[in-house]
Design an enzyme around this catalytic site. Sequence first.
Site, short mmCIF file in Angstrom:
data_model
loop_
_atom_site.label_atom_id
_atom_site.label_comp_id
_atom_site.label_asym_id
_atom_site.label_seq_id
_atom_site.Cartn_x
_atom_site.Cartn_y
_atom_site.Cartn_z
N SER A 1 0.84 -1.20 0.00
CA SER A 1 0.00 0.00 0.00
C SER A 1 0.88 1.25 0.00
CB SER A 1 -0.89 0.02 1.24
OG SER A 1 -1.54 1.28 1.31
N HIS B 1 -1.03 -1.25 -4.32
CA HIS B 1 -2.35 -0.87 -3.79
C HIS B 1 -2.35 0.64 -3.54
CE1 HIS B 1 -6.03 -1.79 -1.42
NE2 HIS B 1 -5.62 -0.85 -0.59
N ASP C 1 -4.75 3.81 -2.12
CA ASP C 1 -5.92 4.10 -1.30
C ASP C 1 -6.44 5.50 -1.59
OD1 ASP C 1 -6.21 1.76 0.50
OD2 ASP C 1 -4.15 2.26 1.01
N MET D 1 -9.20 8.26 -0.66
CA MET D 1 -10.11 8.62 0.45
C MET D 1 -10.73 9.97 0.19
SD MET D 1 -7.72 7.51 3.63
CE MET D 1 -6.87 5.93 3.67
N HIS E 1 -8.17 1.22 -4.50
CA HIS E 1 -9.20 0.98 -3.48
C HIS E 1 -9.95 2.29 -3.25
CE1 HIS E 1 -9.76 -0.04 1.12
NE2 HIS E 1 -10.91 0.13 0.49
N MET F 1 -12.27 4.48 -1.45
CA MET F 1 -13.02 4.75 -0.20
C MET F 1 -13.78 6.05 -0.42
SD MET F 1 -10.03 3.52 2.38
CE MET F 1 -8.83 3.49 1.07
N MET G 1 -11.82 -5.86 4.89
CA MET G 1 -11.04 -4.93 5.71
C MET G 1 -10.85 -5.53 7.11
SD MET G 1 -10.38 -2.40 3.72
CE MET G 1 -9.46 -1.50 4.96
N GLY H 1 -9.40 4.24 6.48
CA GLY H 1 -9.15 5.66 6.66
C GLY H 1 -7.73 5.97 7.07
N PHE H 2 -7.09 5.03 7.72
CA PHE H 2 -5.74 5.29 8.22
C PHE H 2 -4.89 4.02 8.15
CE2 PHE H 2 -8.74 8.08 10.28
CZ PHE H 2 -8.13 9.33 10.14
N GLY H 3 -3.63 4.21 7.85
CA GLY H 3 -2.69 3.11 7.96
C GLY H 3 -2.25 2.96 9.41
N GLY H 4 -1.55 1.88 9.69
CA GLY H 4 -0.93 1.70 10.99
C GLY H 4 -1.84 1.27 12.12
N ASP I 1 -6.98 -6.33 4.12
CA ASP I 1 -6.36 -5.00 4.15
C ASP I 1 -6.51 -4.39 5.54
OD1 ASP I 1 -5.51 -2.40 3.67
OD2 ASP I 1 -7.02 -1.94 2.17
N GLY I 2 -5.37 -4.07 6.15
CA GLY I 2 -5.39 -3.37 7.42
C GLY I 2 -4.69 -4.13 8.53
N GLY I 3 -3.57 -3.62 8.98
CA GLY I 3 -2.87 -4.25 10.10
C GLY I 3 -2.25 -5.59 9.74
N GLY J 1 0.93 -2.15 4.33
CA GLY J 1 1.42 -0.78 4.33
C GLY J 1 2.55 -0.62 5.31
C1 DX5 Z 1 -6.69 1.78 5.22
C2 DX5 Z 1 -6.19 1.40 3.85
C3 DX5 Z 1 -5.07 0.45 3.86
C4 DX5 Z 1 -3.83 0.94 4.55
C5 DX5 Z 1 -3.23 -0.26 5.21
O1 DX5 Z 1 -7.83 2.52 5.09
O2 DX5 Z 1 -7.24 0.81 3.08
O3 DX5 Z 1 -4.75 0.00 2.55
O4 DX5 Z 1 -2.88 1.53 3.71
O5 DX5 Z 1 -2.19 0.15 5.99
P1 DX5 Z 1 -1.55 -0.78 7.11
O6 DX5 Z 1 -0.99 -1.98 6.41
O7 DX5 Z 1 -0.54 0.11 7.72
O8 DX5 Z 1 -2.65 -1.15 8.06
ZN ZN Z 2 -6.67 -0.11 1.11
#
Ligand code: DX5
Ligand code: ZN
Length: 236
Positions: free
Chosen positions: A25, A50, A52, A54, A83, A85, A154, A159-162, A189-191, A211
Amino acid sequence: MNANSCPPTPASCLLSPDSFLLNPSLLAADFAYLERDIRFLELAGAKILHLDIMDGHFVPNLSFGVPVVEAVRRTTELPLDVHLMLQNPEPYLPIFRKAGADFLSVHIETTPDPRPMLDTIRKLGAVPGLVSNPPTPVESVLPFVNDCDLILTMSVMPGFGGQSFNPIALEKIRRIREIADADKFISVDGGVGEETIASAAAAGANLFVVGTALLGHSDILARFQLLQQRAKRRLE
Ligand code: DX5
Ligand code: ZN
């Protein structure tokens, strides 16, 4: 996926859902050095990227839009998995396709019937994907699983990475895997990271959006290998 499903996008048709693919990502990339990070990912063996998008409405954050997708398209030949959003993705499908998206995914939460959008994506020559948020029951996506080529679950609220991986995604992935044709991309996707990727693979995922766990580290090449090995470990 057959040859007719995405004729103008041969690169994405070369991807095989039989193998475990990491899907880096770019949200976690250093935007001041985006091309450098893309080159590292290519060197590491990435087969897809990937992106994102938003809108500040569907998710409480803004990321980047069409010009960045166009710039990434000019920078790499890797298939781009976009993706969306967005609260209202439909008008933007041809725009992101023209910008260079090879895969376009929309959220089930934005429409009671995603089939028209999935059809539009296919007609545009891209690979259609359907996404669901953690609180959305898997029953909402099951009727459409074989109308798309990618089903993304998901494991965080988007909305946010990490953020931390929510294991609620695992049972949803298992249910999707049970009914999905063998050639579908089952994505998460996510964490997703070294502690969570194996359980997602064991549940049936074959395409892992990563990500922070990849681009949040200085040695992207070593991290890529480690994460790929962890995903494959479910076979041992
Ligand atoms: C979150 C995104 C993800 C994000 C994942 O809304 O859809 O693609 O980049 O980031 P990590 O891998 O850090 O959770
Ligand atoms: Zn994503």
